[in-house]
Design an enzyme around this catalytic site. Structure first.
Site, mmCIF file in Angstrom:
data_model
loop_
_atom_site.group_PDB
_atom_site.id
_atom_site.type_symbol
_atom_site.label_atom_id
_atom_site.label_comp_id
_atom_site.label_asym_id
_atom_site.label_seq_id
_atom_site.Cartn_x
_atom_site.Cartn_y
_atom_site.Cartn_z
ATOM 1 N N THR A 76 3.966 0.721 1.375
ATOM 2 C CA THR A 76 4.717 -0.105 2.323
ATOM 3 C C THR A 76 6.090 -0.470 1.749
ATOM 4 O O THR A 76 7.119 -0.353 2.442
ATOM 5 C CB THR A 76 3.914 -1.386 2.646
ATOM 6 O OG1 THR A 76 2.654 -0.988 3.215
ATOM 7 C CG2 THR A 76 4.655 -2.285 3.617
ATOM 8 N N HIS A 203 -3.242 4.164 -4.494
ATOM 9 C CA HIS A 203 -4.633 3.922 -4.059
ATOM 10 C C HIS A 203 -5.128 4.928 -3.033
ATOM 11 O O HIS A 203 -6.297 4.911 -2.653
ATOM 12 C CB HIS A 203 -4.824 2.480 -3.561
ATOM 13 C CG HIS A 203 -4.262 2.155 -2.216
ATOM 14 N ND1 HIS A 203 -5.057 1.927 -1.121
ATOM 15 C CD2 HIS A 203 -2.997 1.995 -1.789
ATOM 16 C CE1 HIS A 203 -4.302 1.620 -0.069
ATOM 17 N NE2 HIS A 203 -3.041 1.661 -0.453
ATOM 18 N N THR A 239 9.571 -7.485 -13.255
ATOM 19 C CA THR A 239 8.778 -6.920 -14.355
ATOM 20 C C THR A 239 7.781 -5.915 -13.791
ATOM 21 O O THR A 239 7.098 -6.191 -12.806
ATOM 22 C CB THR A 239 8.032 -8.048 -15.107
ATOM 23 O OG1 THR A 239 9.015 -8.958 -15.588
ATOM 24 C CG2 THR A 239 7.200 -7.511 -16.253
ATOM 25 N N CYS A 327 -5.225 -0.630 8.683
ATOM 26 C CA CYS A 327 -4.273 -1.741 8.762
ATOM 27 C C CYS A 327 -4.272 -2.360 10.151
ATOM 28 O O CYS A 327 -3.885 -3.503 10.312
ATOM 29 C CB CYS A 327 -2.863 -1.271 8.420
ATOM 30 S SG CYS A 327 -2.787 -0.281 6.941
HETATM 31 C C1 LIG Z 1 0.991 7.065 5.996
HETATM 32 C C2 LIG Z 1 0.954 5.755 5.297
HETATM 33 N N1 LIG Z 1 2.111 5.177 4.931
HETATM 34 C C3 LIG Z 1 2.139 3.997 4.296
HETATM 35 C C4 LIG Z 1 0.986 3.313 4.009
HETATM 36 C C5 LIG Z 1 1.062 1.997 3.290
HETATM 37 O O1 LIG Z 1 0.737 2.178 1.937
HETATM 38 P P1 LIG Z 1 0.230 0.941 1.051
HETATM 39 O O2 LIG Z 1 -1.152 0.625 1.505
HETATM 40 O O3 LIG Z 1 0.264 1.480 -0.355
HETATM 41 O O4 LIG Z 1 1.201 -0.166 1.252
HETATM 42 C C6 LIG Z 1 -0.252 3.856 4.398
HETATM 43 C C7 LIG Z 1 -1.517 3.124 4.162
HETATM 44 O O5 LIG Z 1 -2.488 3.313 4.850
HETATM 45 C C8 LIG Z 1 -0.253 5.114 5.045
HETATM 46 O O6 LIG Z 1 -1.403 5.685 5.424
#
Ligand SMILES: Cc1ncc(COP(=O)(O)O)c(C=O)c1O
Length: 398
Positions: A76, A203, A239, A327
């Site tokens: 993100t 992750h 940091t 999400c």
């Molecule tokens: C295509 C895509 N972009 C961005 C993200 C966001 O990544 P993060 O969970 O590391 O913030 C995700 C998470 O599901 C994702 O699938």
């Protein structure tokens, strides 16, 4: 989850379990080697060496140079850094974004629009692909950025980024690629993609949560999101997350080592699963199956079921899958990805996502191949749509 236990974790696009070797790589950073990489003393030097080793591994995963990697708090932040960093003055600027992006790009682009930027939203085909010709047609003299993902998080469909990259280069417009669902699953080369920026996140390939990176091609001018110390070549103050970065480096090394073998193994399991569902439920459809896909993802459209009901029914049997993006679960809205592909709201609500990972064993997938069609059939028996069809005589019951 051991193969003998009932159930399995099949929601690896939401997050993956960290591999034991990843946890072992992180452990020293939380115990003896806890230094601040900016310190001059020995502890600081050790931390710096660990970060630079992880940077080299992260760079290798995507075919970049280590000094083109900016560590972030995840996908993100990498996406936000790309969009806001490339368009610091939104008024009068134009950007091109696909409608099937993750919310991390989608909502950042919406915010840029709020601040005065013009945004062209690109549609997708029924099989989940963005058309390069749409990118070409959307270009304007004031276009500052194109942002299209490499693999979609809900369907796994791989986008024609190389073709989009050629268009971007010809137009001299920087291209940002959200490769969060691609890195660690398929070969990624920033040179072949022709992008200026690329996001990835630990992750999603068996590293820890809360750490990711943005690739920034040498010579790209990017305004930071945060101000503070001169970390990450003054692109990301704060940091460094030493343990997270060390874990990301270890996960990147393992992902690259096993890339081809895992792709073959996971796509075999995925294809067997889809075949098992289709055999007993002929109206079921694997979305994007005709397009190139990452090997671990299956998005099933099962007319007549409520995706959430199937997720809950399977959860009761110990299986973790999802409806669309994790999400947005809890939200009643149908997935924006599926509606952008032309599905009706009701069709989008009748979809589930199964996403495999490195720790899934064949025995788990085989057991799931027996349970999944049975659970679907049970829900279809209960579905109001089926009742209506039986009443109207459109289908008969044996
Ligand atoms: C295509 C895509 N972009 C961005 C993200 C966001 O990544 P993060 O969970 O590391 O913030 C995700 C998470 O599901 C994702 O699938």
């Amino acid at each position: 989850m051991p193969a003998s236990a009932a159930g399995a974790y099949f929601d690896n696009n939401a997050t993956t379990p960290p591999l034991p070797a990843v946890v072992e790589a992180m452990r020293p950073c939380l115990e003896a080697n806890f230094g601040n990489a900016s310190s001059i003393h020995r502890q600081g030097q050790q931390a710096r060496a660990m970060i630079e080793a992880a940077r080299a591994a992260a760079a290798e995963l995507i075919g970049a140079e280590p000094n083109e990697i900016v560590f972030t708090s995840g996908g993100t932040e990498a996406d936000n850094l790309a969009l806001f960093g490339m368009i610091p003055e939104p008024r009068g600027a134009h950007l091109i974004v696909s409608a099937i992006e993750h919310h991390a790009v989608l909502h950042a682009a919406r915010e840029l629009a709020e601040r005065g930027a013009a945004v062209s939203w690109l549609p997708a085909t029924r099989d989940g692909r963005v058309r390069p010709t749409d990118v070409e047609q959307a270009l304007r003299p004031e276009t500052r950025l194109i942002s299209v993902m490499l693999a979609n998080n809900e369907t796994g469909v791989i986008q024609p980024i190389e073709a989009i990259g050629r268009i971007a280069r010809q137009a001299r417009v920087p291209l940002h690629v959200d490769a969060v669902q691609a890195a660690g699953k398929i070969p990624v080369s920033v040179e072949e993609l022709g992008c200026s920026l690329l996001s990835f996140s630990a992750h999603k390939f068996h590293g820890p949560q809360g750490v990711g990176a943005l690739y920034v091609r040498r010579g790209t001018r990017l305004r930071p999101l945060f101000y503070g110390g001169r970390h990450e070549r003054e692109r990301r103050a704060g940091t460094e997350n030493l343990a997270g970065i060390a874990g990301m480096g270890a996960a990147a090394r393992l992902a690259l080592r096993d890339l081809e073998a895992e792709a073959r193994r996971q796509s075999r399991m995925r294809d067997a699963l889809e075949a098992a569902v289709k055999q007993s439920i002929p109206e079921a459809e694997a979305l994007g199956a005709e397009a190139p896909r990452v090997p671990n993802t299956s998005c099933l459209h099962i007319p007549g079921i409520a995706g959430e009901a199937l997720v809950i029914a399977l959860d009761l049997r110990g299986y973790c899958i999802s409806t669309g993006a994790a999400c947005s679960s809890g939200a009643v809205e149908p997935s924006h990805v599926l509606t952008a592909m032309g599905l009706e709201d009701a069709e989008a609500r009748a979809c589930v996502r199964i996403s495999l990972g490195k720790l899934n064993r064949e025995a788990e997938a085989e057991a799931f191949c027996r349970i999944l069609p049975a659970e679907i059939a049970r829900l279809l028996e209960l579905s109001p749509a089926r009742h209506a069809k039986i009443k109207s005589g459109a289908i008969s019951v044996a």
